[in-house]
Design an enzyme around this catalytic site. Sequence first.
Site, PDB file in Angstrom:
ATOM      1  CG  PHE A   1      -1.925   0.945   1.057  1.00  0.00           C
ATOM      2  CD1 PHE A   1      -3.045   0.501   0.131  1.00  0.00           C
ATOM      3  CD2 PHE A   1      -2.224   1.991   1.927  1.00  0.00           C
ATOM      4  CE1 PHE A   1      -4.332   1.607   0.222  1.00  0.00           C
ATOM      5  CE2 PHE A   1      -3.119   3.199   1.728  1.00  0.00           C
ATOM      6  CZ  PHE A   1      -4.061   2.654   0.963  1.00  0.00           C
TER       7      PHE A   1
ATOM      8  CG  PHE B   1       8.815   2.674  13.803  1.00  0.00           C
ATOM      9  CD1 PHE B   1       7.757   1.747  13.865  1.00  0.00           C
ATOM     10  CD2 PHE B   1       8.467   4.153  13.771  1.00  0.00           C
ATOM     11  CE1 PHE B   1       6.413   2.265  13.888  1.00  0.00           C
ATOM     12  CE2 PHE B   1       7.066   4.464  13.573  1.00  0.00           C
ATOM     13  CZ  PHE B   1       6.113   3.714  13.587  1.00  0.00           C
TER      14      PHE B   1
ATOM     15  CB  VAL C   1      -0.278   5.205   7.357  1.00  0.00           C
ATOM     16  CG1 VAL C   1      -1.980   5.410   7.601  1.00  0.00           C
ATOM     17  CG2 VAL C   1       0.016   3.822   7.545  1.00  0.00           C
ATOM     18  CB  ILE C   2      -1.207   9.312   3.282  1.00  0.00           C
ATOM     19  CG1 ILE C   2       0.431   8.994   2.982  1.00  0.00           C
ATOM     20  CG2 ILE C   2      -1.618  10.662   2.952  1.00  0.00           C
ATOM     21  CD1 ILE C   2       0.708   8.918   1.474  1.00  0.00           C
TER      22      ILE C   2
ATOM     23  CB  ALA D   1       0.851   0.195   8.002  1.00  0.00           C
TER      24      ALA D   1
ATOM     25  CB  THR E   1     -12.398   7.939   7.972  1.00  0.00           C
ATOM     26  OG1 THR E   1     -11.326   7.092   7.242  1.00  0.00           O
ATOM     27  CG2 THR E   1     -13.165   8.353   6.639  1.00  0.00           C
TER      28      THR E   1
ATOM     29  CD  GLU F   1      -2.375  -6.167   6.875  1.00  0.00           C
ATOM     30  OE1 GLU F   1      -3.438  -6.258   7.059  1.00  0.00           O
ATOM     31  OE2 GLU F   1      -1.812  -5.158   6.194  1.00  0.00           O
TER      32      GLU F   1
ATOM     33  CG  HIS G   1      -8.588   3.487   8.099  1.00  0.00           C
ATOM     34  ND1 HIS G   1      -9.181   2.242   8.463  1.00  0.00           N
ATOM     35  CD2 HIS G   1      -7.749   3.330   7.274  1.00  0.00           C
ATOM     36  CE1 HIS G   1      -8.214   1.248   7.753  1.00  0.00           C
ATOM     37  NE2 HIS G   1      -7.611   1.884   7.228  1.00  0.00           N
TER      38      HIS G   1
END
Length: 156
Positions: free
Chosen positions: A25, A116, A84-85, A59, A89, A61, A91
Amino acid sequence: MSTPTVIAGQMDAKGLRIAIVATRFNDFIVDRLVGGAVDFLERHGLDTANLTIVRIPGAFELPLVCRKLAASRTYDGIVALGAVIRGATPHFDYVCAEASKGIAQTMLEHETPVGFGLLTCDSIDQAIERAGSKAGNKGVEAAAAMLETIRVLEQL
């Protein structure tokens, strides 16, 4: 007067076995993080025959796959990479929090350093900046933190 004992990790990846876990992703960002991490590790002596790259969906997973790799005791360290952007929402908040927490728990539970490299950005521009432009490459930073931690743990 006595001097303190100083324990510090050397940036030497020779002889190590490393896994990189990278999300598909937002792969247009994550691929740049992977490239930076691999380049860093190679420049610091890692034999690419000792490098495994695991591609996963996203992310959320990351903790499970990192935990499975750490539990195998096959790898000296793991680099977790993803992006992750923020959207419209909540989420984003859930994914970031759970992925971060799970990665930290994996490190503590298995005593395996996990670099990380999960970007948590408010915009695509921020992600691009952290994947090799203005803000450097966070894949490199994650690999460096993992490598230094491996070498510190060897001395403890």
